[in-house]
Write an enzyme that holds these catalytic residues in place. Sequence first.
Site, mmCIF file in Angstrom:
data_model
loop_
_atom_site.group_PDB
_atom_site.id
_atom_site.type_symbol
_atom_site.label_atom_id
_atom_site.label_comp_id
_atom_site.label_asym_id
_atom_site.label_seq_id
_atom_site.Cartn_x
_atom_site.Cartn_y
_atom_site.Cartn_z
ATOM 1 N N TYR A 12 0.845 -1.192 0.000
ATOM 2 C CA TYR A 12 0.000 0.000 0.000
ATOM 3 C C TYR A 12 0.875 1.235 0.000
ATOM 4 O O TYR A 12 1.832 1.323 0.777
ATOM 5 C CB TYR A 12 -0.896 -0.003 1.246
ATOM 6 C CG TYR A 12 -1.818 1.193 1.356
ATOM 7 C CD1 TYR A 12 -2.852 1.372 0.435
ATOM 8 C CD2 TYR A 12 -1.671 2.130 2.379
ATOM 9 C CE1 TYR A 12 -3.709 2.462 0.546
ATOM 10 C CE2 TYR A 12 -2.529 3.216 2.487
ATOM 11 C CZ TYR A 12 -3.548 3.380 1.564
ATOM 12 O OH TYR A 12 -4.393 4.454 1.677
ATOM 13 N N ASP B 25 9.305 2.851 -0.054
ATOM 14 C CA ASP B 25 8.232 3.458 0.732
ATOM 15 C C ASP B 25 8.485 3.113 2.201
ATOM 16 O O ASP B 25 8.239 1.988 2.636
ATOM 17 C CB ASP B 25 6.879 2.932 0.260
ATOM 18 C CG ASP B 25 5.719 3.528 1.060
ATOM 19 O OD1 ASP B 25 5.980 4.158 2.105
ATOM 20 O OD2 ASP B 25 4.562 3.349 0.638
ATOM 21 N N LYS C 163 3.844 9.118 8.927
ATOM 22 C CA LYS C 163 3.632 8.492 10.238
ATOM 23 C C LYS C 163 4.599 8.995 11.322
ATOM 24 O O LYS C 163 4.425 10.106 11.804
ATOM 25 C CB LYS C 163 3.616 6.971 10.075
ATOM 26 C CG LYS C 163 2.432 6.587 9.153
ATOM 27 C CD LYS C 163 2.099 5.129 9.033
ATOM 28 C CE LYS C 163 0.808 5.009 8.217
ATOM 29 N NZ LYS C 163 0.806 4.010 7.184
HETATM 30 C C1 LIG Z 1 0.191 4.473 5.777
HETATM 31 C C2 LIG Z 1 0.996 4.239 4.560
HETATM 32 C C3 LIG Z 1 0.926 5.102 3.455
HETATM 33 C C4 LIG Z 1 -0.061 6.232 3.364
HETATM 34 O O1 LIG Z 1 0.151 7.212 4.321
HETATM 35 P P1 LIG Z 1 -1.078 8.179 4.751
HETATM 36 O O2 LIG Z 1 -0.434 9.136 5.690
HETATM 37 O O3 LIG Z 1 -2.103 7.295 5.357
HETATM 38 O O4 LIG Z 1 -1.550 8.844 3.515
HETATM 39 C C5 LIG Z 1 1.784 4.879 2.403
HETATM 40 N N1 LIG Z 1 2.671 3.858 2.431
HETATM 41 C C6 LIG Z 1 2.756 3.008 3.456
HETATM 42 C C7 LIG Z 1 3.760 1.912 3.432
HETATM 43 C C8 LIG Z 1 1.908 3.153 4.552
HETATM 44 O O5 LIG Z 1 1.973 2.269 5.561
#
Ligand SMILES: *Cc1c(COP(=O)(O)O)cnc(C)c1O
Length: 440
Positions: free
Chosen positions: A144, A239, A267
Site C-alpha cells: 500500500y 516506501d 507516520k
Molecule cells: C500508511 C501508509 C501510506 C499512506 O500514508 P497516509 O499518511 O495514510 O496517507 C503509504 N505507504 C505506506 C507503506 C503506509 O503504511
Amino acid sequence: MKRTRSDALFAEALTCIPGGVNSPVRAFRAVGGQPFFVDRAVGARVWTVDGDELIDYVGTWGPAILGHAHPRLIAAVKAAADHGTSFGIPNPFEVHMARLLCRAVPSLQKVRMCNSGTEACMSAIRLARGFTRRDKILKFDGCYHGHGDSLLVKAGSGALTLGHPDSAGVPADFAKHTLVLPFNEPEALRAAFATYGRELAAVILELVPANAGLYLPRPGYLELLRELTAAHGTVLIADEVMTGFRLGLGGAQARFGLTPDLSTFGKIIGGGLPVGAFGGRTDIMDCLAPLGPVYQAGTLSGNPLALAAGLAALEELGAADIETAGRTSTSEADPYTRLEALGAQLEEGLKTAAKSTRVPVQMQRIGSMFCAYFTAEPVHQLADAMRSDRDRFRRFFHGMLDRGIYLAPSQFEAGFLSTAHTPTDIEQTVRAAAEVLRTL
Ligand SMILES: *Cc1c(COP(=O)(O)O)cnc(C)c1O
C-alpha cells in the site's frame, strides 16, 4: 466493553460521514461490529468515551512509537502553537527537519515535506516519471502506498481489507501504466524487467510489506531489485512511510543494506500530526519546482506544529545524536533496543500460547512490528497471507478486545509496539491471547 456513548456517536456519524468514518478500516467491517470512539490516549493506553481502558497495539497505525501524548512531544507542539499555526513562508523547523532526515537516512541528499504518506508517494512517482520521462511504474500486490490514482492497483491496507484492491474512479488509462507483481519472486521480477525495463520510470515497494499483515523480503530479493533498477535506469523508491524510524533510525533500508534512489516517509516523522516527506538523490530531487519542471506544492507543507511534533519524536528516538552516539548503539536506554526486547517477548509469548492449542499460527515479527496469521503455511507474499483463516482472526480480535487488548481491526494490518509498553503489558497481552486461542 461498554458501548453506549460509542454507539450513539457512531449512529450520528453514519448520518453525516460516509460509513461513519474518515478512513475505511476504522469502520470494523473486516471484523464485524462497530468501532469504539476514543476520548484520550496516554502512553500505551487508550480510553474509550465509555470509560474502558485498552492496551493499544495500533498506535494510531504506526506514528505512536513513543506511546501517546509523550510529554516532550506535547510540550513542543504547545510551544510551537504559541508562535502561530501556519505561516506559508519558510520557518526554521523545515530546515531542522530536512537536515535531521538527511543525516539519519544516508540515501537522502535532499528532502521535501508534505502532509501525508499518500502525498509523499504520489509526488515521488510523479517525480520519477518526470526525471526519467517514462510513464510505467511497477508495484507489488498487497503493498500500500496511499490512495493516489496510479497506486490504487492491487493495493493493501483498507483497500485489501474491504476486498477492493482496485478502486472505482481510477481511469483504466491511468491504471494501465501500473504493473503489478507478487512480492519475493525473483523470476517474475527478471521477466518483467526483460520485457518492460526500459519503459519503467519507477519501482515502488515497502521493503518490509506491512499492509497485508507482515512479511519479510527473502535474502537476495532486494539486492536483485537494486541491480535490475540500476541496470535499466529505473528509479527505485523505498516506501518507508511505515518502516521509517520504526525499524531503526535508518529505516528498513539501513536494516537491509539497500540504497534506494528515492524514499517516502510519513507516520512517525509527524509524531501523530499530518506529515509526509520524500527525498533522495539530488539530481532527481532538483527536478522539482521551483528548480525543475515537476510541479509539487502544499499550502500547509512544512507546517510548524506538525514539524515541531515530528522533530520532538525523532530527537527522542535519538536521531539528533547520530554523530555522537553512532548508529549501532545497543545500550538499554536505546529505544530500538527496548522495542526489540518487547517485540521478542511478545513473539515468544504468542508462539508458546499458540503451540499449547491446536490453532495454526504464523507469528511474524520484525523489531516492533508484528502480525499473526491463522495458517499452517509460512507467509512470504500476498497469496500466502490470503490463506489466513479470517473468521478465526475476527474471533481472535473480538476476544482480545473483550479482554482490554486493542489490535488493528483487520487481518491485513501490522501491530505496533511503543516504548511506552512495559513487559507487564506484554505478559497481560500474552495471557489474554492464550485464553482466546483456546476458544478458537
Ligand atoms: C500508511 C501508509 C501510506 C499512506 O500514508 P497516509 O499518511 O495514510 O496517507 C503509504 N505507504 C505506506 C507503506 C503506509 O503504511
